[in-house]
Design an enzyme around this catalytic site. Structure first.
Site, PDB file in Angstrom:
ATOM      1  N   LEU A 137       8.552   4.757   5.816  1.00 47.70           N
ATOM      2  CA  LEU A 137       7.623   5.267   4.440  1.00 47.70           C
ATOM      3  C   LEU A 137       6.495   4.322   4.173  1.00 47.70           C
ATOM      4  CD1 LEU A 137      10.269   7.102   2.438  1.00 47.70           C
ATOM      5  CD2 LEU A 137       9.047   8.004   4.471  1.00 47.70           C
ATOM      6  N   ASP A 138       5.362   5.019   3.694  1.00 45.57           N
ATOM      7  CA  ASP A 138       4.154   4.324   3.050  1.00 45.57           C
ATOM      8  C   ASP A 138       4.389   4.248   1.457  1.00 45.57           C
ATOM      9  OD1 ASP A 138       3.063   6.655   2.272  1.00 45.57           O
ATOM     10  OD2 ASP A 138       1.909   6.610   3.865  1.00 45.57           O
ATOM     11  N   ILE A 139       3.169   3.780   0.953  1.00 38.95           N
ATOM     12  CA  ILE A 139       3.274   3.748  -0.520  1.00 38.95           C
ATOM     13  C   ILE A 139       3.259   5.211  -1.075  1.00 38.95           C
ATOM     14  CG2 ILE A 139       0.994   3.340  -0.808  1.00 38.95           C
ATOM     15  CD1 ILE A 139       3.449   1.241  -2.617  1.00 38.95           C
TER      16      ILE A 139
END
Length: 149
Positions: free
Chosen positions: A25-27
């Site tokens: 996952l990203d931010i």
């Protein structure tokens, strides 16, 4: 670790299910764009394996698949805990390249992304694209129908 669920629903479309992992996952909390490429690559290799082709077979044959161009169209986000079905369909034509079309669909049926790659088969001795990639892969595949051949 969850194991992929491999499904071959039609003779020319291969499918694998992949569970989204937290570290992908990203931010924003959705799957990072680079991971979509990894999912596509994983699906293509699992498709090769289902056809009876692995890295050793390719090395012995003196060839290797190469990706020349990839386009991704994002439709919906994937989040932690989602499962995504990634298809793999080979589109053969004439010349040194072929396309691999991949659809990404959440387990609930929601379309997530479409990935299209222009690929070829590299002759490892000459370091050039093989003139008939379909013939080269057909020659080494135990089940070429999985590759649409």
């Amino acid at each position: 670790m969850r194991q992929p669920n491999i499904v071959v629903p039609m003779s020319d479309v291969f499918q694998i299910r992949i569970g989204v992992r937290g570290y992908e996952l990203d931010i924003q909390g959705h799957v990072n764009q680079a991971v979509y490429i990894q999912y596509g690559e994983h699906s293509r290799w699992e498709c090769f394996h289902a056809a009876g082709i692995n890295a050793n077979v390719l090395v012995e044959a003196g060839v290797g698949p190469v990706v020349l161009e990839t386009t991704i169209r994002y439709l919906k986000e994937l989040r932690d805990g989602d499962e995504v079905d990634v298809t793999c369909r080979f589109v053969w034509g004439e010349g040194k390249t072929f396309q691999v079309e991949q659809d990404y669909t959440r387990a609930d049926g929601t379309p997530v992304a479409k990935l299209t790659s222009v690929c070829g088969v590299l002759d490892r001795a000459t370091r050039r694209l093989a003139p008939d990639p379909a013939a080269r892969l057909r020659a080494v595949a135990a089940d070429p129908a999985i590759l649409g051949l």
